[in-house]
Scaffold this motif. Structure first.
Motif, PDB file in Angstrom:
ATOM      1  N   THR A 148       0.838  -1.209   0.000  1.00  0.00           N
ATOM      2  CA  THR A 148       0.000   0.000   0.000  1.00  0.00           C
ATOM      3  C   THR A 148       0.869   1.254   0.000  1.00  0.00           C
ATOM      4  O   THR A 148       0.599   2.207  -0.745  1.00  0.00           O
ATOM      5  CB  THR A 148      -0.935   0.006   1.229  1.00  0.00           C
TER       6      THR A 148
ATOM      7  N   LEU B  91       2.347   1.776  -3.445  1.00  0.00           N
ATOM      8  CA  LEU B  91       1.352   2.325  -4.363  1.00  0.00           C
ATOM      9  C   LEU B  91       1.126   3.819  -4.111  1.00  0.00           C
ATOM     10  O   LEU B  91       1.049   4.615  -5.052  1.00  0.00           O
ATOM     11  CB  LEU B  91       0.020   1.571  -4.227  1.00  0.00           C
ATOM     12  N   ARG B  92       1.028   4.196  -2.864  1.00  0.00           N
ATOM     13  CA  ARG B  92       0.796   5.606  -2.535  1.00  0.00           C
ATOM     14  C   ARG B  92       2.000   6.469  -2.904  1.00  0.00           C
ATOM     15  O   ARG B  92       1.840   7.601  -3.371  1.00  0.00           O
ATOM     16  CB  ARG B  92       0.450   5.750  -1.062  1.00  0.00           C
TER      17      ARG B  92
ATOM     18  N   ASP C  46       4.064   5.786  -5.349  1.00  0.00           N
ATOM     19  CA  ASP C  46       4.002   5.872  -6.817  1.00  0.00           C
ATOM     20  C   ASP C  46       2.967   6.913  -7.251  1.00  0.00           C
ATOM     21  O   ASP C  46       3.221   7.715  -8.163  1.00  0.00           O
ATOM     22  CB  ASP C  46       3.650   4.518  -7.434  1.00  0.00           C
ATOM     23  N   GLU C  47       1.805   6.912  -6.598  1.00  0.00           N
ATOM     24  CA  GLU C  47       0.774   7.901  -6.925  1.00  0.00           C
ATOM     25  C   GLU C  47       1.288   9.313  -6.658  1.00  0.00           C
ATOM     26  O   GLU C  47       1.103  10.222  -7.484  1.00  0.00           O
ATOM     27  CB  GLU C  47      -0.488   7.665  -6.088  1.00  0.00           C
ATOM     28  N   ALA C  48       1.931   9.482  -5.494  1.00  0.00           N
ATOM     29  CA  ALA C  48       2.462  10.801  -5.150  1.00  0.00           C
ATOM     30  C   ALA C  48       3.534  11.224  -6.159  1.00  0.00           C
ATOM     31  O   ALA C  48       3.572  12.388  -6.584  1.00  0.00           O
ATOM     32  CB  ALA C  48       3.027  10.792  -3.732  1.00  0.00           C
TER      33      ALA C  48
ATOM     34  N   ARG D 129       3.775  10.297  -9.317  1.00  0.00           N
ATOM     35  CA  ARG D 129       3.112  10.672 -10.572  1.00  0.00           C
ATOM     36  C   ARG D 129       2.497  12.065 -10.465  1.00  0.00           C
ATOM     37  O   ARG D 129       2.593  12.876 -11.389  1.00  0.00           O
ATOM     38  CB  ARG D 129       2.034   9.638 -10.926  1.00  0.00           C
ATOM     39  N   LYS D 130       1.894  12.359  -9.341  1.00  0.00           N
ATOM     40  CA  LYS D 130       1.282  13.685  -9.159  1.00  0.00           C
ATOM     41  C   LYS D 130       2.356  14.768  -9.146  1.00  0.00           C
ATOM     42  O   LYS D 130       2.175  15.841  -9.737  1.00  0.00           O
ATOM     43  CB  LYS D 130       0.461  13.728  -7.875  1.00  0.00           C
TER      44      LYS D 130
ATOM     45  N   GLU E 179       5.288  14.578 -10.587  1.00  0.00           N
ATOM     46  CA  GLU E 179       5.782  14.696 -11.960  1.00  0.00           C
ATOM     47  C   GLU E 179       4.798  15.490 -12.823  1.00  0.00           C
ATOM     48  O   GLU E 179       5.205  16.337 -13.623  1.00  0.00           O
ATOM     49  CB  GLU E 179       6.020  13.311 -12.565  1.00  0.00           C
TER      50      GLU E 179
END
Length: 123
Positions: free
Chosen positions: A97, A100-101, A103-105, A107-108, A110
């Protein structure tokens, strides 16, 4: 095969055992003799055969209690292993988890960086 002599209840017994097991057998005989002496101290002279039978039963009773304790400890160990496995699975799920978080952060971040870069280029 080794031959030894042990004394139990004042009597010598000649016994055979595997080579290298002499000291162990002597120790076992001494321990059994100690049980007989303990019973003799508690009950007095009640007959050799009766003392020997009582000592044998006393030793078996001790063995049964130890077997019960081993079984309890094996059950506790199994429960601890199960709890450890559940904890490891929980940790792995948490790590997944977090990854994943992150990675999400990332991407945001970037996307924001790209947006800022484009915004700065158009200005």
């Amino acid at each position: 095969m080794a031959q030894i002599s042990v004394t139990i209840n004042g009597r010598a017994f000649r016994m055979a055992c595997d080579d290298g097991e002499e000291d162990r057998l002597i120790g076992l005989a001494e321990r059994f003799d100690g049980c007989i002496n303990q019973l003799r101290g508690s009950f007095g002279e009640i007959g050799d055969q009766r003392l020997t039978v009582m000592a044998g039963i006393m030793v078996i009773d001790e063995l049964v209690e130890l077997e019960k304790r081993v079984q309890q400890l094996e059950q506790e160990l199994s429960m601890v292993r199960d709890a450890r496995q559940a904890a490891l699975e929980h940790i792995n799920r948490n790590e997944a988890t977090v990854v994943l978080r992150i990675d999400e952060a990332a991407r945001k971040i970037e996307a924001l960086a790209e947006g800022l870069t484009r915004s700065l280029k158009t200005d």
